[in-house]
Scaffold this active site. Structure first.
Site, short mmCIF file in Angstrom:
data_model
loop_
_atom_site.label_atom_id
_atom_site.label_comp_id
_atom_site.label_asym_id
_atom_site.label_seq_id
_atom_site.Cartn_x
_atom_site.Cartn_y
_atom_site.Cartn_z
N TYR A 1 -12.08 18.85 -16.38
CA TYR A 1 -12.66 17.51 -16.52
C TYR A 1 -13.86 17.39 -15.57
CZ TYR A 1 -13.18 12.49 -16.02
OH TYR A 1 -13.70 11.23 -15.95
N ASP B 1 -3.12 19.96 -14.86
CA ASP B 1 -3.55 18.69 -15.46
C ASP B 1 -3.11 18.74 -16.92
OD1 ASP B 1 -4.85 16.62 -16.75
OD2 ASP B 1 -6.71 16.81 -15.61
N LYS C 1 -4.72 7.66 -20.24
CA LYS C 1 -4.87 8.20 -21.60
C LYS C 1 -3.59 7.97 -22.41
CE LYS C 1 -8.65 9.72 -19.63
NZ LYS C 1 -9.84 8.88 -19.59
N ARG D 1 0.84 -1.21 0.00
CA ARG D 1 0.00 0.00 0.00
C ARG D 1 0.87 1.26 0.00
NH1 ARG D 1 -2.12 2.00 4.25
NH2 ARG D 1 -2.63 0.07 5.31
N1 PLP Z 1 -8.10 14.67 -16.33
C1 PLP Z 1 -8.54 14.66 -17.60
C2 PLP Z 1 -8.22 15.81 -18.50
C3 PLP Z 1 -9.32 13.59 -18.07
O1 PLP Z 1 -9.77 13.59 -19.33
C4 PLP Z 1 -9.61 12.53 -17.18
C5 PLP Z 1 -10.44 11.38 -17.61
O2 PLP Z 1 -11.06 11.42 -18.66
C6 PLP Z 1 -9.14 12.59 -15.87
C7 PLP Z 1 -8.38 13.67 -15.48
C8 PLP Z 1 -9.43 11.49 -14.88
O3 PLP Z 1 -8.64 10.38 -15.17
P1 PLP Z 1 -9.05 8.86 -14.80
O4 PLP Z 1 -10.22 8.52 -15.68
O5 PLP Z 1 -7.81 8.09 -15.10
O6 PLP Z 1 -9.43 8.85 -13.36
#
Ligand code: PLP
Length: 380
Positions: free
Chosen positions: A105, A178, A203, A53
């Site tokens: 997001y 991000d 992604k 963990r």
């Molecule tokens: N940030 C962005 C720009 C995203 O497009 C996504 C998911 O689509 C996330 C964060 C969240 O990622 P996860 O789906 O791996 O939790």
């Protein structure tokens, strides 16, 4: 991990920083599934590891490679992009004020509004492309974090990382980016003075639509970073060893996949920009796109594999075109080798601020002409 730190990204990625298994000489790391590690007769941990963990040997390669690519002091992988993002906010304290973008997001916005505020964070949303508004919203001594997403999901809105970092720092706050859409190849937020970079590794980093993972990279190892690491260890938002192994395998071709996706996305956006069935093509690489100038400054080698098309005829027009696609897959997510398309407003529900005529497209590695032809027939 024996290659020099000056390596170009392609070399670092292809060789996973020169990995060689110390016992067998294998060029691919093994998967280590053990959850626990033995202590010696003196009760000391034999390898320094205690329990999975906290971490796992399969994290090491991914984290070292990410730190190399982002130019950071340390990285940490998480069980998802959301786990990585929310760890940053969970590491703050009740009463702290944070600025987040209007285009963000959607699941993160939902969590911030639906959970983080309940736990005492003061979350304020601001247009990150309007620096005067950001300056006015910053509260010295209270604003601890500015969070930005660029290019942002799903309108591809581009924000100026260097300018936001300067503003945040002037007011005693930190900047987290991000950078999922940009990948470490196209933008290096830490070099633009951001403090933290986050990726949904689900992604582009993994790139094959078969792992859910997230990652953070920090510019410096400080108390704020230690608190974030404690969230991972104590709350247990850990990645499985097999997922970490797959992620490293996926990352080794990032530098081949992303430029091809950028070229294809630019071609699709340019083709449909003035198409009679299209209201607007949203892509940072188009000179007509509002954030293009900033994108030229802070994105290198391409503008990403994501674009959105606003289809004539509102939601009805967009959904009708979506239904006629044969090649593009109607599915959520992005960054994989197969092209995906999604009507974001339906997925985000009644609270969505996404234009109802918008289709978000993740360009994969198929032939660009085939992708354009499929869209043409769907829009006809
Ligand atoms: N940030 C962005 C720009 C995203 O497009 C996504 C998911 O689509 C996330 C964060 C969240 O990622 P996860 O789906 O791996 O939790």
């Amino acid at each position: 991990m024996s290659l020099p730190s000056s390596l170009q990204p392609a070399t670092a990625l292809a060789q996973a920083l020169g990995y060689l298994d110390p016992t067998t000489g294998a060029v691919v790391p093994p998967i280590q599934p053990s959850t626990t590690y033995e202590r010696g007769p003196d009760n000391r941990l034999l390898s320094g590891r205690l329990y999975s963990r906290a971490d796992n040997p399969n994290y090491d390669g991914v984290e070292a490679l990410l730190s190399h690519l982002e130019g950071g002091a340390a990285s940490a992988v998480f069980s998802s992009g959301m786990a990585a993002a929310t760890a940053v906010f969970q590491a703050l304290r009740p009463g702290d004020h944070v600025l987040v973008p209007q285009v963000i997001y959607w699941a993160l916005r939902n969590w911030l509004v639906g959970w983080a505020t309940d736990w005492g964070l003061r979350v304020e949303s601001v247009d990150m492309t309007d620096l005067a508004r950001v300056r006015a919203a910053l509260r010295p001594g209270q604003t601890r974090l500015v969070w930005v997403e660029t290019p942002a999901n799903p309108t591809l809105t581009v924000s100026d990382i260097a300018a936001l970092a300067a503003l945040a720092h002037d007011h005693g706050a930190r900047l987290a980016v991000d950078s999922t859409f940009a990948t470490p190849l196209l933008t290096r937020p830490l070099a633009l003075h951001a403090d933290l970079v986050m990726h949904s590794a689900t992604k582009y980093l993994n790139g094959h639509s078969d792992v859910i993972a997230g990652a953070l990279t920090t510019r410096v190892v400080d108390e704020a970073w230690q608190r974030i690491l404690r969230v991972r260890v104590q709350a247990g938002s850990v990645l499985g060893p097999f997922e970490a192994w797959l992620l490293l395998r996926g990352m080794r071709t990032l530098h081949v996949r992303v430029p091809a996706q950028c070229r294809s996305a630019l071609a699709v956006a340019a083709h449909f920009e003035r198409h009679p069935a299209i209201v607007a093509a949203l892509y940072p690489g188009l000179p007509s796109f509002p954030g293009h100038e900033i994108a030229v400054r802070q994105m290198h080698g391409g503008f990403g594999g994501m674009l959105s098309l606003r289809v004539r005829g509102g939601a009805e027009g967009a959904l009708a075109a979506l239904g006629r696609l044969r090649l593009w897959k109607r599915a959520t997510s992005l960054g994989g080798v197969e092209s995906l398309v999604e009507h974001r407003a339906s997925v985000e529900g009644p609270q969505s601020t996404t234009p109802p005529d918008l289709l978000r497209m993740s360009v994969g590695l198929e032939d660009t002409g085939d992708l354009i032809a499929d869209l043409e027939q769907a829009l006809a």
